[in-house]
Enzyme design. Structure first.
Site, PDB file in Angstrom:
ATOM      1  N   ALA A 181      -6.919   6.573  20.503  1.00 36.43           N
ATOM      2  CA  ALA A 181      -6.729   6.447  21.962  1.00 36.43           C
ATOM      3  C   ALA A 181      -7.107   7.748  22.654  1.00 36.43           C
ATOM      4  CB  ALA A 181      -5.295   6.049  22.283  1.00 36.43           C
ATOM      5  N   ASP A 227      -3.848  10.292  21.688  1.00 36.49           N
ATOM      6  CA  ASP A 227      -2.490   9.999  21.229  1.00 36.49           C
ATOM      7  C   ASP A 227      -2.259  10.587  19.842  1.00 36.49           C
ATOM      8  OD1 ASP A 227      -1.959   8.680  23.550  1.00 36.49           O
ATOM      9  OD2 ASP A 227      -1.918   6.671  22.687  1.00 36.49           O
ATOM     10  N   ASN A 270      -4.212   8.887   2.055  1.00 42.19           N
ATOM     11  CA  ASN A 270      -4.768   8.176   3.198  1.00 42.19           C
ATOM     12  C   ASN A 270      -5.163   9.137   4.314  1.00 42.19           C
ATOM     13  OD1 ASN A 270      -4.919   5.509   2.464  1.00 42.19           O
ATOM     14  ND2 ASN A 270      -3.123   4.838   3.605  1.00 42.19           N
ATOM     15  N   ASP A 271      -4.172   9.823   4.889  1.00 39.43           N
ATOM     16  CA  ASP A 271      -4.483  10.641   6.045  1.00 39.43           C
ATOM     17  C   ASP A 271      -3.379  11.639   6.372  1.00 39.43           C
ATOM     18  OD1 ASP A 271      -2.507   8.986   7.536  1.00 39.43           O
ATOM     19  OD2 ASP A 271      -4.084   7.485   7.499  1.00 39.43           O
ATOM     20  N   ASP A 299       0.818  -1.214   0.000  1.00 42.55           N
ATOM     21  CA  ASP A 299       0.000   0.000   0.000  1.00 42.55           C
ATOM     22  C   ASP A 299       0.852   1.265   0.000  1.00 42.55           C
ATOM     23  OD1 ASP A 299      -2.323  -1.420  -0.136  1.00 42.55           O
ATOM     24  OD2 ASP A 299      -2.820  -1.244   1.992  1.00 42.55           O
TER      25      ASP A 299
END
Length: 287
Positions: free
Chosen positions: A205, A170, A140-141, A70
């Site tokens: 988190a 986090d 993606n991000d 990926d």
């Protein structure tokens, strides 16, 4: 006349791509198709590819073939951002969620593409300007991640210029629907079809009472402000550290629709790939 006159290769930095390259070169020679590769990549292999730089690769290739996992696929998509050059993912790794085929299917897949027997999935990208002034693009991000030894990621989210929620976590990330099966998924975000133009905001988190993900339409673009109580944060773009943010910094995230075109050959749907590769099953109660 076939669709493909020049094929561009993008290689995984470590994995052995020789069998896949041999298959591409053999197929291309039989059809008088040029094979191009980035100088820094094909130079480490003995193959029939012509060495070119990134600009020439994007300009000349009718088809880009990503040989890896990926990460290699994301890099390939970035090379042709904003162009109509389709990208075929060939899985050389373990998961390869974005890949369409394995090496053994190479020849049949290339013939199908050359004969126009394929579809494309447009993939949206997201962009922002880092605190250091650099512009970055992600498929993606983009994530604000706690730096070990520093405080949590305390980030305020605004939508349409209005404050919505403050997270302590986090990491706080903005993801595309392509990225919904990557970091966002591991942080508890939803699985969203890449055919949906949407932006996800997810806290990993979370230490907050509110820890739900947000799903926004592509034109309702979020802003992330690092709060005074936050620690120093790494800014990760598709998993790579691209810079840092400190309290007072603000990242405005914008979208780029159809920034890349991913080839699909109709062999599996998004949901079949998600079920198989993410091991989606269900409750033992109903099995």
């Amino acid at each position: 006349m076939g669709l493909v006159h020049a094929v561009g290769l993008v290689l995984h930095p470590e994995r052995d791509a020789s069998p896949a390259i041999d298959a591409v070169v053999k197929w291309a020679r039989a059809r008088d198709v040029d094979v191009l590769g980035l100088t820094e990549e094909v130079g480490r292999l003995r193959c029939g590819a012509t060495s070119v730089d990134a600009v020439e690769l994007a300009d000349r290739a009718d088809l880009l073939i990503s040989l890896g996992g990926d990460g290699t696929m994301l890099r390939s998509m970035a090379l042709v951002t904003g162009r109509r050059t389709p990208v075929l993912g060939v899985n050389l790794g373990r998961l390869g969620f974005l890949a369409e085929i394995d090496v053994g299917e190479m020849s049949d897949a290339l013939t199908a593409i050359d004969e126009h027997r394929y579809t494309v999935e447009p993939r949206m990208a997201i962009r922002t300007i880092l605190p250091n002034g650099a512009a970055v693009t992600a498929f993606n991000d983009i994530a604000l991640v706690r730096v070990p030894g520093h405080g949590s990621a305390a980030v305020a989210i605004s939508v349409l210029g209005r404050p919505f929620v403050r997270y302590a976590a986090d990491a706080v990330l903005v993801a595309t629907t392509t990225g919904s099966t990557a970091y966002s998924f591991s942080a508890g975000g939803p699985i969203v079809s890449p055919r949906v133009d949407a932006v996800l905001v997810v806290a990993a988190a979370a230490h907050s009472t509110f820890d739900r993900a947000l799903v926004l339409p592509a034109d309702e673009q979020p802003s992330l402000e690092v709060l005074p109580v936050s620690g120093r944060l790494a800014v990760e773009v598709d998993g790579r550290v691209a810079g840092y943010a400190v309290p007072g910094d603000r990242l405005d995230v914008t979208t780029v629709r159809a920034a890349a075109q991913v080839i699909r050959l109709g062999r599996a749907s998004f949901y079949e790939r998600a079920r198989r590769k993410l091991q989606v099953s269900g409750s033992l109660e109903v099995e």
